[in-house]
Design a protein around this motif. Structure first.
Motif, mmCIF file in Angstrom:
data_model
loop_
_atom_site.group_PDB
_atom_site.id
_atom_site.type_symbol
_atom_site.label_atom_id
_atom_site.label_comp_id
_atom_site.label_asym_id
_atom_site.label_seq_id
_atom_site.Cartn_x
_atom_site.Cartn_y
_atom_site.Cartn_z
ATOM 1 N N ASP A 212 -16.935 -9.899 -9.117
ATOM 2 C CA ASP A 212 -16.007 -8.816 -8.738
ATOM 3 C C ASP A 212 -15.999 -8.686 -7.224
ATOM 4 O O ASP A 212 -17.037 -8.822 -6.575
ATOM 5 C CB ASP A 212 -16.483 -7.474 -9.318
ATOM 6 C CG ASP A 212 -16.298 -7.414 -10.821
ATOM 7 O OD1 ASP A 212 -15.402 -8.115 -11.323
ATOM 8 O OD2 ASP A 212 -17.063 -6.679 -11.476
ATOM 9 N N LEU A 213 -14.826 -8.379 -6.691
ATOM 10 C CA LEU A 213 -14.704 -8.160 -5.237
ATOM 11 C C LEU A 213 -14.167 -6.750 -5.012
ATOM 12 O O LEU A 213 -13.083 -6.412 -5.489
ATOM 13 C CB LEU A 213 -13.710 -9.151 -4.652
ATOM 14 C CG LEU A 213 -14.245 -10.453 -4.076
ATOM 15 C CD1 LEU A 213 -13.099 -11.321 -3.576
ATOM 16 C CD2 LEU A 213 -15.183 -10.163 -2.918
ATOM 17 N N ASP A 214 -14.953 -5.935 -4.290
ATOM 18 C CA ASP A 214 -14.548 -4.552 -4.002
ATOM 19 C C ASP A 214 -14.506 -4.339 -2.496
ATOM 20 O O ASP A 214 -15.437 -4.742 -1.792
ATOM 21 C CB ASP A 214 -15.560 -3.562 -4.597
ATOM 22 C CG ASP A 214 -15.508 -3.540 -6.103
ATOM 23 O OD1 ASP A 214 -14.637 -2.860 -6.657
ATOM 24 O OD2 ASP A 214 -16.337 -4.253 -6.723
ATOM 25 N N LEU A 215 -13.437 -3.686 -2.022
ATOM 26 C CA LEU A 215 -13.337 -3.403 -0.593
ATOM 27 C C LEU A 215 -13.313 -1.881 -0.395
ATOM 28 O O LEU A 215 -12.449 -1.195 -0.944
ATOM 29 C CB LEU A 215 -12.071 -4.046 -0.030
ATOM 30 C CG LEU A 215 -12.044 -4.275 1.475
ATOM 31 C CD1 LEU A 215 -11.040 -5.364 1.844
ATOM 32 C CD2 LEU A 215 -11.767 -3.044 2.275
ATOM 33 N N TYR A 216 -14.283 -1.370 0.382
ATOM 34 C CA TYR A 216 -14.405 0.069 0.608
ATOM 35 C C TYR A 216 -13.995 0.405 2.037
ATOM 36 O O TYR A 216 -14.445 -0.233 2.988
ATOM 37 C CB TYR A 216 -15.850 0.518 0.394
ATOM 38 C CG TYR A 216 -16.358 0.215 -0.999
ATOM 39 C CD1 TYR A 216 -16.048 1.052 -2.072
ATOM 40 C CD2 TYR A 216 -17.126 -0.926 -1.241
ATOM 41 C CE1 TYR A 216 -16.503 0.756 -3.352
ATOM 42 C CE2 TYR A 216 -17.579 -1.231 -2.509
ATOM 43 C CZ TYR A 216 -17.268 -0.382 -3.562
ATOM 44 O OH TYR A 216 -17.711 -0.684 -4.831
ATOM 45 N N ALA A 217 -13.143 1.434 2.175
ATOM 46 C CA ALA A 217 -12.688 1.832 3.518
ATOM 47 C C ALA A 217 -12.820 3.342 3.663
ATOM 48 O O ALA A 217 -12.599 4.088 2.700
ATOM 49 C CB ALA A 217 -11.232 1.418 3.705
ATOM 50 N N PRO A 218 -13.180 3.809 4.864
ATOM 51 C CA PRO A 218 -13.345 5.263 5.038
ATOM 52 C C PRO A 218 -12.022 6.020 5.089
ATOM 53 O O PRO A 218 -11.973 7.205 4.798
ATOM 54 C CB PRO A 218 -14.078 5.370 6.393
ATOM 55 C CG PRO A 218 -13.842 4.086 7.101
ATOM 56 C CD PRO A 218 -13.543 3.042 6.066
ATOM 57 N N ALA A 219 -10.944 5.329 5.455
ATOM 58 C CA ALA A 219 -9.650 6.004 5.646
ATOM 59 C C ALA A 219 -8.896 6.150 4.319
ATOM 60 O O ALA A 219 -9.167 5.406 3.376
ATOM 61 C CB ALA A 219 -8.820 5.206 6.635
ATOM 62 N N PRO A 220 -7.940 7.067 4.258
ATOM 63 C CA PRO A 220 -7.197 7.240 3.002
ATOM 64 C C PRO A 220 -6.187 6.124 2.718
ATOM 65 O O PRO A 220 -5.730 5.983 1.589
ATOM 66 C CB PRO A 220 -6.464 8.581 3.197
ATOM 67 C CG PRO A 220 -6.478 8.841 4.670
ATOM 68 C CD PRO A 220 -7.647 8.116 5.242
ATOM 69 N N ILE A 221 -5.828 5.351 3.741
ATOM 70 C CA ILE A 221 -4.954 4.186 3.517
ATOM 71 C C ILE A 221 -5.606 2.964 4.176
ATOM 72 O O ILE A 221 -6.515 3.112 5.000
ATOM 73 C CB ILE A 221 -3.515 4.401 4.054
ATOM 74 C CG1 ILE A 221 -3.514 4.743 5.550
ATOM 75 C CG2 ILE A 221 -2.781 5.465 3.250
ATOM 76 C CD1 ILE A 221 -2.126 4.823 6.175
ATOM 77 N N ALA A 222 -5.102 1.786 3.813
ATOM 78 C CA ALA A 222 -5.785 0.557 4.267
ATOM 79 C C ALA A 222 -5.765 0.395 5.787
ATOM 80 O O ALA A 222 -6.791 0.120 6.401
ATOM 81 C CB ALA A 222 -5.139 -0.662 3.597
ATOM 82 N N LEU A 223 -4.587 0.538 6.388
ATOM 83 C CA LEU A 223 -4.460 0.313 7.829
ATOM 84 C C LEU A 223 -3.780 1.528 8.465
ATOM 85 O O LEU A 223 -2.561 1.500 8.701
ATOM 86 C CB LEU A 223 -3.624 -0.941 8.102
ATOM 87 C CG LEU A 223 -4.186 -2.292 7.653
ATOM 88 C CD1 LEU A 223 -3.171 -3.403 7.854
ATOM 89 C CD2 LEU A 223 -5.470 -2.617 8.404
ATOM 90 N N PRO A 224 -4.538 2.592 8.746
ATOM 91 C CA PRO A 224 -3.912 3.804 9.309
ATOM 92 C C PRO A 224 -3.044 3.487 10.527
ATOM 93 O O PRO A 224 -1.988 4.087 10.710
ATOM 94 C CB PRO A 224 -5.120 4.666 9.691
ATOM 95 C CG PRO A 224 -6.218 4.198 8.820
ATOM 96 C CD PRO A 224 -5.975 2.735 8.565
ATOM 97 N N VAL A 225 -3.464 2.509 11.323
ATOM 98 C CA VAL A 225 -2.751 2.182 12.543
ATOM 99 C C VAL A 225 -1.391 1.526 12.259
ATOM 100 O O VAL A 225 -0.493 1.555 13.091
ATOM 101 C CB VAL A 225 -3.679 1.303 13.427
ATOM 102 C CG1 VAL A 225 -3.710 -0.118 12.993
ATOM 103 C CG2 VAL A 225 -3.342 1.441 14.879
ATOM 104 N N ALA A 226 -1.247 0.971 11.054
ATOM 105 C CA ALA A 226 0.009 0.306 10.700
ATOM 106 C C ALA A 226 0.899 1.179 9.816
ATOM 107 O O ALA A 226 2.029 0.801 9.504
ATOM 108 C CB ALA A 226 -0.284 -1.011 9.997
ATOM 109 N N GLY A 227 0.382 2.325 9.389
ATOM 110 C CA GLY A 227 1.194 3.254 8.595
ATOM 111 C C GLY A 227 1.132 2.972 7.109
ATOM 112 O O GLY A 227 0.635 1.923 6.668
ATOM 113 N N PRO A 228 1.679 3.918 6.299
ATOM 114 C CA PRO A 228 1.551 3.827 4.833
ATOM 115 C C PRO A 228 2.282 2.645 4.206
ATOM 116 O O PRO A 228 1.796 2.072 3.226
ATOM 117 C CB PRO A 228 2.142 5.159 4.331
ATOM 118 C CG PRO A 228 2.741 5.836 5.507
ATOM 119 C CD PRO A 228 2.287 5.163 6.753
#
Ligand SMILES: Cc1cc2nc3c(=O)[nH]c(=O)nc-3n(C[C@H](O)[C@H](O)[C@H](O)COP(=O)(O)OP(=O)(O)OC[C@H]3O[C@@H](n4cnc5c(N)ncnc54)[C@H](O)[C@@H]3O)c2cc1C
Length: 381
Positions: A181-197
């Protein structure tokens, strides 16, 4: 009278600045670059080492190649920056005075900020750890690989997503992907906050198609044997941990009084700090654009370097200072299988940051290879 321009850091920004200055200034002006490292390797090469298409040993270009270009390179540790007296202390070379200073010391990694991470997880952003990480991934027969973004901001926002897809592809080729299994955990609510939703959900769709599970709003608290604990209370198991540790401004920069908050603040057009004849470029800076900040990426460090260099050249040659950073940049986002998408960004767009994503192609992957090759050649060979 010849001027002395001192550049701290021979990474992406420092090398771009030194070369731009050398091309336009006569030999009576000295350009000195200090770095603790003896060689340069672009950050993105770590992903190729992970993928297995590059070896660490063949990816480092010696920094003493700068000397042949008329740029003085000092392999030394920057110990103090004294802007009041226009001088910098290097551990072995002592105090060095400057007429102009460019601070390009990058962002420092702080894995020790995450309790239990050291000795249990691999630091994806430490080139020395990547070859062993690759071996460990390939020796895993089954279980759970966790990729964890441990703090914000971090260098090259798409890189952890690229790493996840490269790992997925590697394991598939190795015949173990179906049992891992591959899991990716991020602190932000979206993947790339700098790139937008919109681009964020696009990226999540792309990784989901490869069976990678994305967990937003998971800020790591601590790591223990085979378990990650998050600030939202979740406790999740792992067999192999790949971390992107928190980043911070280098201590020598913080203690020099150049920071305002967590990073160095500069004029967003000229890269000037509030200290006389002192510029800062690249990851060491924070350029706020509304609620966002210009990402920590080499392409921005390079553009900022060219602007700082041009400002200095124009001042020395008594020309009107026209150069201004335009907030524009791009990157190639690898999706595995030697394909890459392309993201173009304009952070100074008057109606707010605008970004555009091009679908993955082999041509973009080749352009990424060329991106590295041409710069290393121009800067050091
Ligand atoms: C996995 C990965 C993938 C990436 N992919 C991309 C990409 O595709 N495109 C892109 O544009 N960017 C990418 N980046 C980001 C890019 O590498 C950085 O943003 C860029 O290197 C920043 O340049 P810089 O000059 O500010 O700092 P750096 O390149 O980090 O250079 C800082 C230099 O300062 C030196 N230094 C620090 N402190 C001291 C001291 N006290 N004394 C002496 N020397 C010191 C360091 O040794 C270093 O050489 C990636 C990064 C990673 C980790």
């Amino acid at each position: 009278m010849g001027k002395r321009i001192l550049i701290l850091g021979a990474g992406f920004g420092g090398l771009a600045a030194a070369n731009a200055l050398r091309k336009s200034l006569g030999q009576d002006h000295r350009i000195i670059v200090i770095d603790r490292k003896k060689s340069f390797m672009m950050g993105l090469v770590k992903l190729w080492i992970l993928e297995g298409s590059r070896k660490l040993e063949e990816s480092q270009t010696p920094l003493d190649g700068l000397n042949a270009k008329g740029i003085e390179y000092l392999n030394d540790e920057v110990a103090k920056i004294d802007t009041a007296s226009s001088r910098v202390q290097a551990r072995d070379h002592g105090w060095i005075e400057y007429d102009y200073l460019i601070v390009a010391l990058g962002a420092e990694l702080a894995p020790e900020k995450i309790a239990g991470f050291a000795g249990r997880g691999y630091n994806l952003y430490d080139a020395q750890q990547v070859p062993e990480l690759r071996e460990r991934l390939l020796s895993l027969k089954s279980g759970r690989v966790a990729i964890c973004i441990m703090g914000m901001p971090y260098k090259c926002p798409p890189a952890p997503y690229e790493a996840a897809m490269i790992i997925s592809g590697m394991l598939a080729k190795h015949g173990t992907r179906n049992s891992i299994d591959l899991d990716l955990y991020a602190p932000a609510p979206i993947a790339l906050p700098v790139a937008g939703p919109e681009i964020s959900s696009n990226v999540v769709n792309v990784i989901s198609k490869q069976g990678i599970r994305f967990h937003a709003s998971h800020k790591i608290k601590s790591v223990s044997d085979r378990q990650l604990e998050f600030e939202n209370g979740a406790k999740l198991d792992y067999d192999l941990l790949v971390g992107i540790p928190p980043h911070r401004v280098p201590e020598v920069v913080r203690s020099s009084g150049l920071t305002d908050g967590d990073w160095v603040t500069v004029d967003r057009l000229t890269m000037k700090t509030s200290h006389k004849n002192v510029f800062a470029i690249g990851d060491v800076t924070e350029i706020k654009v509304g609620a966002l900040a210009v990402p920590k990426a080499g392409i921005f460090a390079e553009e900022e370097a060219k602007v700082a260099a041009r400002q200095i050249i124009d001042e020395i040659t008594s020309k009107p200072a026209m150069a201004a950073f335009n907030g524009q940049g791009y990157c190639f986002m690898e999706v595995g299988g030697k394909q890459a998408g392309y993201i173009e960004a304009d952070f100074y767009n008057p109606s707010g940051p605008s970004l555009r994503l091009e679908p993955p192609s082999e041509q973009n992957y080749e352009k990424k290879q060329d991106f590295e090759r041409t710069r290393v050649k121009e800067w050091l060979l």
